[in-house]
Design a protein around this motif. Sequence first.
Motif, PDB file in Angstrom:
ATOM      1  N   PHE A 164       0.805  -1.229   0.000  1.00  0.00           N
ATOM      2  CA  PHE A 164       0.000   0.000   0.000  1.00  0.00           C
ATOM      3  C   PHE A 164       0.831   1.270   0.000  1.00  0.00           C
ATOM      4  O   PHE A 164       0.280   2.371   0.053  1.00  0.00           O
ATOM      5  CB  PHE A 164      -0.906   0.034   1.247  1.00  0.00           C
ATOM      6  CG  PHE A 164      -1.601  -1.266   1.551  1.00  0.00           C
ATOM      7  CD1 PHE A 164      -2.480  -1.828   0.644  1.00  0.00           C
ATOM      8  CD2 PHE A 164      -1.383  -1.923   2.750  1.00  0.00           C
ATOM      9  CE1 PHE A 164      -3.135  -3.010   0.924  1.00  0.00           C
ATOM     10  CE2 PHE A 164      -2.024  -3.114   3.049  1.00  0.00           C
ATOM     11  CZ  PHE A 164      -2.908  -3.672   2.121  1.00  0.00           C
ATOM     12  N   ASP A 166       2.347   3.184  -1.955  1.00  0.00           N
ATOM     13  CA  ASP A 166       2.177   4.291  -2.887  1.00  0.00           C
ATOM     14  C   ASP A 166       1.053   5.224  -2.445  1.00  0.00           C
ATOM     15  O   ASP A 166       0.955   6.358  -2.931  1.00  0.00           O
ATOM     16  CB  ASP A 166       1.903   3.773  -4.298  1.00  0.00           C
ATOM     17  CG  ASP A 166       0.702   2.835  -4.347  1.00  0.00           C
ATOM     18  OD1 ASP A 166       0.409   2.200  -3.321  1.00  0.00           O
ATOM     19  OD2 ASP A 166       0.067   2.748  -5.419  1.00  0.00           O
ATOM     20  N   LEU A 167       0.189   4.758  -1.514  1.00  0.00           N
ATOM     21  CA  LEU A 167      -0.908   5.586  -1.022  1.00  0.00           C
ATOM     22  C   LEU A 167      -0.763   5.929   0.460  1.00  0.00           C
ATOM     23  O   LEU A 167      -0.938   7.076   0.866  1.00  0.00           O
ATOM     24  CB  LEU A 167      -2.249   4.867  -1.255  1.00  0.00           C
ATOM     25  CG  LEU A 167      -2.610   4.559  -2.713  1.00  0.00           C
ATOM     26  CD1 LEU A 167      -3.912   3.767  -2.775  1.00  0.00           C
ATOM     27  CD2 LEU A 167      -2.747   5.856  -3.501  1.00  0.00           C
ATOM     28  N   VAL A 168      -0.462   4.931   1.284  1.00  0.00           N
ATOM     29  CA  VAL A 168      -0.335   5.144   2.720  1.00  0.00           C
ATOM     30  C   VAL A 168       0.520   4.028   3.303  1.00  0.00           C
ATOM     31  O   VAL A 168       0.613   2.933   2.721  1.00  0.00           O
ATOM     32  CB  VAL A 168      -1.735   5.161   3.399  1.00  0.00           C
ATOM     33  CG1 VAL A 168      -2.392   3.793   3.359  1.00  0.00           C
ATOM     34  CG2 VAL A 168      -1.658   5.699   4.823  1.00  0.00           C
ATOM     35  N   GLY A 205      -4.566   9.478   2.737  1.00  0.00           N
ATOM     36  CA  GLY A 205      -4.001   8.285   2.121  1.00  0.00           C
ATOM     37  C   GLY A 205      -4.842   7.054   2.384  1.00  0.00           C
ATOM     38  O   GLY A 205      -5.067   6.227   1.485  1.00  0.00           O
ATOM     39  N   TYR A 206      -5.328   6.917   3.617  1.00  0.00           N
ATOM     40  CA  TYR A 206      -6.199   5.783   3.948  1.00  0.00           C
ATOM     41  C   TYR A 206      -7.505   5.859   3.147  1.00  0.00           C
ATOM     42  O   TYR A 206      -8.009   4.846   2.666  1.00  0.00           O
ATOM     43  CB  TYR A 206      -6.504   5.768   5.439  1.00  0.00           C
ATOM     44  CG  TYR A 206      -5.427   5.143   6.286  1.00  0.00           C
ATOM     45  CD1 TYR A 206      -5.190   3.773   6.235  1.00  0.00           C
ATOM     46  CD2 TYR A 206      -4.657   5.919   7.158  1.00  0.00           C
ATOM     47  CE1 TYR A 206      -4.202   3.194   7.016  1.00  0.00           C
ATOM     48  CE2 TYR A 206      -3.672   5.348   7.943  1.00  0.00           C
ATOM     49  CZ  TYR A 206      -3.446   3.978   7.867  1.00  0.00           C
ATOM     50  OH  TYR A 206      -2.471   3.405   8.647  1.00  0.00           O
ATOM     51  N   GLU A 208      -7.964   7.347   0.252  1.00  0.00           N
ATOM     52  CA  GLU A 208      -7.673   7.063  -1.159  1.00  0.00           C
ATOM     53  C   GLU A 208      -7.519   5.560  -1.383  1.00  0.00           C
ATOM     54  O   GLU A 208      -7.949   5.021  -2.413  1.00  0.00           O
ATOM     55  CB  GLU A 208      -6.408   7.799  -1.596  1.00  0.00           C
ATOM     56  CG  GLU A 208      -6.135   7.678  -3.092  1.00  0.00           C
ATOM     57  CD  GLU A 208      -4.947   8.508  -3.537  1.00  0.00           C
ATOM     58  OE1 GLU A 208      -4.584   8.401  -4.734  1.00  0.00           O
ATOM     59  OE2 GLU A 208      -4.370   9.238  -2.715  1.00  0.00           O
ATOM     60  N   LEU A 209      -6.922   4.871  -0.413  1.00  0.00           N
ATOM     61  CA  LEU A 209      -6.788   3.416  -0.515  1.00  0.00           C
ATOM     62  C   LEU A 209      -8.163   2.754  -0.532  1.00  0.00           C
ATOM     63  O   LEU A 209      -8.398   1.829  -1.318  1.00  0.00           O
ATOM     64  CB  LEU A 209      -5.958   2.888   0.660  1.00  0.00           C
ATOM     65  CG  LEU A 209      -5.759   1.376   0.718  1.00  0.00           C
ATOM     66  CD1 LEU A 209      -4.976   0.883  -0.501  1.00  0.00           C
ATOM     67  CD2 LEU A 209      -5.032   0.982   2.003  1.00  0.00           C
ATOM     68  N   THR A 212      -9.695   3.329  -3.928  1.00  0.00           N
ATOM     69  CA  THR A 212      -9.028   2.554  -4.972  1.00  0.00           C
ATOM     70  C   THR A 212      -9.402   1.075  -4.913  1.00  0.00           C
ATOM     71  O   THR A 212      -9.672   0.443  -5.944  1.00  0.00           O
ATOM     72  CB  THR A 212      -7.500   2.708  -4.853  1.00  0.00           C
ATOM     73  OG1 THR A 212      -7.148   4.094  -4.944  1.00  0.00           O
ATOM     74  CG2 THR A 212      -6.785   1.932  -5.952  1.00  0.00           C
TER      75      THR A 212
END
Length: 335
Positions: A164, A166-168, A205-206, A208-209, A212
């Motif tokens: 993960f 790249d996002l968080v 970030g969380y 966005e994960l 996604t």
Amino acid sequence: MRTPIPGRVTPRVAASTEHQATVAAHLTKRDRWIARLCAEHRTLTSTQIARIAFPSRRAANHRLQRLHQWRILDRFQPYIGRGRAPMFYVLDTTGAHLLAHEDGIDPRELHFRAERSIGIAYSLRLAHLHGLNSLFTGLIADALAHDDRNVTAWWSEARCARHFGDLVRPDGYGRWREADRQIEFFLEWDTGSYHLSRFVAKIPGYLELATTTRIVTPLLAVFATAQRESHARPLLAEHLRAQPRPQDLPIATTTVDDLNRAATGSAEIWLPLAHRDAGRARLIDLHTAWPHLGEPIASAQTTTNTSEASPVPRLSPPAPMPPFAQHDLTWKPSR
């Protein structure tokens, strides 16, 4: 007269095929699991290892002493000023080579360095790692004492970063089962050594994960003190409200003291961010506060024993629960 305790083999002997072949014949499934845990999670204390792999501290210390002599593991004891810290164990040369052979990897391709492994003894992140691993080993010990409980995933910070990053970058990921219910979670461990804004800044970030992957995964936060928790909760709530889909990140908090008193993260210690009036809840009961949260879906991405494709040779992660039966060895967890 007592028999003298044998000394450790030298680093040169530890890397020899003769020594490794001799030691391999004496290693149990439990020994290999402990070594793999230390490889994945960097360091475990004698107390943590005793809770999840031995019937008593005495049995644990006796076997760990042997693993230390064989250089399966190395160890250190940090200075804490008052009292005595437990021994911390890390992977050593013989252990790294044997695990590499188990995974079909040329040990030279691992680029394992014993001095880098023991270097965690001098790292400012030692307290952080100790806290994270204490929560998960506490859950494993709880599961061993109850037939209907199980830790079905325990990911290290490094493994989370690979999946993960790249996002968080969570501090850890876990999955807990009680009877026919399961809950998965990301974990953030606060040592009190950095400003809370650094933690709050990870929320986008969380989210966005979650967008996604289309998977809503709760975030559990453990704070160093009750005061830190009380300060952090309104900051987290305020920042979450400003996001377009705040419901995609359920958050619950607790403190190190609450966790230590309960001795397990499954206890009634978690306070949901948006349901404070309901009080603290057990880990498995957090579904009540978050009715939109679905059951975890088993997949290749969240199966702990799944091999990870990587251009760099890497040891396979350990099973989250002991991979040996209760009747094996001296394994007799209290019921």
